[in-house]
Design an enzyme around this catalytic site. Structure first.
Site, PDB file in Angstrom:
ATOM      1  N   PRO A 110       0.417  -0.903  -0.603  1.00 50.00           N
ATOM      2  CA  PRO A 110      -0.260   0.245   0.492  1.00 50.00           C
ATOM      3  C   PRO A 110       0.797   1.245   0.341  1.00 50.00           C
ATOM      4  O   PRO A 110       2.140   1.272   0.644  1.00 50.00           O
ATOM      5  CB  PRO A 110      -0.822  -0.274   1.368  1.00 50.00           C
ATOM      6  CG  PRO A 110      -0.040  -0.952   1.854  1.00 50.00           C
ATOM      7  CD  PRO A 110       1.183  -2.023   1.404  1.00 50.00           C
ATOM      8  N   ALA A 113       2.141   4.281   3.569  1.00 53.34           N
ATOM      9  CA  ALA A 113       1.255   3.384   4.762  1.00 53.34           C
ATOM     10  C   ALA A 113       2.822   3.354   5.391  1.00 53.34           C
ATOM     11  O   ALA A 113       3.001   2.785   6.385  1.00 53.34           O
ATOM     12  CB  ALA A 113       1.062   1.789   4.364  1.00 53.34           C
ATOM     13  N   GLY A 114       3.690   4.088   5.171  1.00 51.46           N
ATOM     14  CA  GLY A 114       5.074   3.697   5.553  1.00 51.46           C
ATOM     15  C   GLY A 114       5.971   3.525   5.752  1.00 51.46           C
ATOM     16  O   GLY A 114       6.690   2.510   6.417  1.00 51.46           O
ATOM     17  N   ASP A 161      15.757   5.823   3.295  1.00 48.21           N
ATOM     18  CA  ASP A 161      14.729   4.969   2.365  1.00 48.21           C
ATOM     19  C   ASP A 161      15.650   4.592   0.607  1.00 48.21           C
ATOM     20  O   ASP A 161      15.330   3.983   0.685  1.00 48.21           O
ATOM     21  CB  ASP A 161      13.482   5.722   2.635  1.00 48.21           C
ATOM     22  CG  ASP A 161      12.986   5.697   4.210  1.00 48.21           C
ATOM     23  OD1 ASP A 161      13.145   5.279   4.407  1.00 48.21           O
ATOM     24  OD2 ASP A 161      11.349   6.524   3.995  1.00 48.21           O
TER      25      ASP A 161
HETATM   26  C1  MEV Z   1      10.554   8.941   6.905  1.00 48.78           C
HETATM   27  O1  MEV Z   1      10.348   6.931   6.066  1.00 48.78           O
HETATM   28  C2  MEV Z   1      12.127   8.440   7.838  1.00 48.78           C
HETATM   29  C3  MEV Z   1      12.145  10.094   8.296  1.00 48.78           C
HETATM   30  O2  MEV Z   1      13.451   9.928   8.655  1.00 48.78           O
HETATM   31  C4  MEV Z   1      12.802  10.752   7.645  1.00 48.78           C
HETATM   32  C5  MEV Z   1      13.318  11.006   6.654  1.00 48.78           C
HETATM   33  O3  MEV Z   1      14.265   9.799   6.511  1.00 48.78           O
HETATM   34  O4  MEV Z   1      14.046  11.558   5.526  1.00 48.78           O
HETATM   35  C6  MEV Z   1      10.695  10.471   9.188  1.00 48.78           C
END
Ligand code: MEV
Length: 334
Positions: A110, A113-114, A161
Site C-alpha cells: 500500500p 502506509a510508511g 529510504d
Molecule cells: C521516513 O521514512 C523516515 C524519516 O526519518 C524521514 C527521513 O529519513 O527522510 C522520518
C-alpha cells in the site's frame, strides 16, 4: 521497447527522524516491491498511469510544459505522482535527455502506509527512465537522484529510504556533509519480524516539519532526544552484528519511547506496539515517520501470535522477508 524496473519497500529498524539531523539509522528492504514499466513516446510527453497505489486506474499526463493533467482525481494518488514527476525531471536534467515516456506504476504494497513507497517510486522511476532512454546509471547515481527527488518533494529527507530502495539489504546509513555513509549490517542471527500498519493521517513531510517545530521550541531538549537515538543506533548495530536479539529488542523499545517523546506516534500505533509486546515480541516500535503508518516487532518464534495480536489491535500485519535485492530490471522487451 518496454522496460520493467522494480524497487523494494523499506522498513525502518532504528533512527528515523533523528537521521534527518545527521545521526546514523538502520533500515532494511522488504519483500514487497513497486514496479515501474516504461515505454518511449514519440511526442515528448510524459504519461503516467498509476495503478494499485491508493486507488486504482488513475491516469495522469504530464505535458512537455510541465502541466499535469489528471484523468481521474482520487486525491491521494497525487502525492505519489509528485515523486514520479520530480524523479523524471531530475533524471532528464542529469542525463541531458528530453525523450518522452509512458510510465505505468504498480505496487504490491500500500502506498503512503510508511513502507517507503515514495523512495521506491523515486528510485524505480529514475532507473526506468535512464534504462529506456539507453543510459547506464551506477547505483550511487540512482540513490543520489532518488534522494534528491524526495528532498525536493518533501522539503527535508534523509538518504535512508532511497539508499535501501536502491541497494537493498540491511543497511546502516549516516548522512555527512558530502556523500552519506552507507554500509551493510551483517546479521549475527536472523531478525524474525512482523510489520503492522494502519492508515496514515499525516504525511512524512508534515511529520518531519512537526519535529522541526518542536525542536525550534525546545531545542536543547529535542537535541538530547536526537542524540540519544543516535547513541542507541550505534549500540543496535553492534547488537545486530553479534546476534544479541534481546538487546536489539530492548533498544527498539527505547527507540519507540523516544519517538513517542518527539510526538510522532499515535494511539493506533501504540496499540499495535503494546499488543505485539504482550503477544511475546521482544521489542516493538513505530517504524518510519509515524502519524499512523507502520510499526515493527521483533518476535523470534512468535511471528504468528504477534501477527494475530496486531490484527486484533486493528492493524494489518505483514510477515515478510527482510534484506532483499534493491532496484533491478525485471524485464526488457525489444
Ligand atoms: C521516513 O521514512 C523516515 C524519516 O526519518 C524521514 C527521513 O529519513 O527522510 C522520518
Amino acid at each position: 521497447m518496454k522496460v520493467v524496473v522494480s524497487a523494494p519497500g523499506v522498513v525502518k529498524f532504528f533512527g528515523e527522524h533523528a537521521v534527518v539531523y545527521g545521526t546514523g539509522a538502520i533500515a532494511a528492504s522488504i519483500d514487497k516491491r513497486l514496479y515501474v514499466t516504461a515505454k518511449l513516446r514519440t511526442n515528448g510527453e510524459v504519461k503516467i498511469a498509476a495503478y494499485d497505489l491508493s486507488t486504482h486506474g488513475v491516469i495522469v499526463t504530464l505535458k512537455p510544459n510541465g502541466e499535469i493533467v489528471v484523468g481521474t482525481d482520487y486525491g491521494k494518488v497525487i502525492p505519489a505522482i509528485a515523486y514520479v514527476r520530480k524523479a523524471i525531471e531530475l533524471t532528464r536534467e542529469y542525463l541531458g535527455e528530453r525523450a518522452g515516456v509512458e510510465l505505468e506504476i504498480k505496487s504490491d504494497m500500500p502506498v503512503g502506509a510508511g513502507l517507503g513507497t515514495s523512495a521506491a517510486v523515486s528510485v524505480a522511476t529514475v532507473f526506468a527512465y535512464a534504462t529506456i532512454t539507453g543510459h547506464e546509471l551506477e547505483k550511487r547515481e540512482i540513490a543520489k537522484l532518488g534522494h534528491r527527488t524526495e528532498l525536493t518533494v518533501q522539503g527535508a529527507a534523509s538518504p535512508m529510504d532511497t539508499a535501501v530502495a536502491t541497494y537493498g539489504g540491511l543497511l546502516y546509513i549516516k548522512p555527512t556533509s558530502s556523500s552519506p555513509i552507507i554500509e551493510p549490517v551483517k546479521k549475527g542471527a536472523e531478525l524474525p519480524t512482523v510489520i503492522g500498519y494502519v492508515k496514515r493521517v499525516a504525511t512524512t513531510k508534515e511529520l518531519v516539519a512537526w519535529v522541526r517545530k518542536l525542536r525550534d521550541r525546545y531545542t536543547k531538549l529535542v537535541d538530547q532526544i536526537i542524540w540519544a537515538i543516535g547513541e542507541l543506533v550505534e549500540r543496535a548495530r553492534v547488537a545486530i552484528e553479534k546476534g544479541e536479539l534481546r538487546t536489539v529488542g530492548e533498544l527498539m523499545n527505547i527507540n519507540h519511547g523516544l519517538l513517542e517523546a518527539l510526538g510522532v506516534s499515535d494511539k493506533r500505533l501504540n496499540d499495535m506496539v503494546y499488543a505485539a509486546r504482550m503477544a511475546g515480541a521482544i521489542g516493538a516500535k513505530l517504524s518510519g515517520a509515524g502519524g499512523g503508518g507502520c510499526m515493527l516487532a521483533l518476535a523470534p518464534n512468535r511471528l504468528k501470535e504477534v501477527a494475530t495480536a496486531i490484527a486484533i489491535a486493528n492493524g494489518t500485519p505483514i510477515i515478510t522477508e527482510l534484506g532483499v535485492e534493491g532496484v533491478r530490471v525485471e524485464k526488457v522487451e525489444k
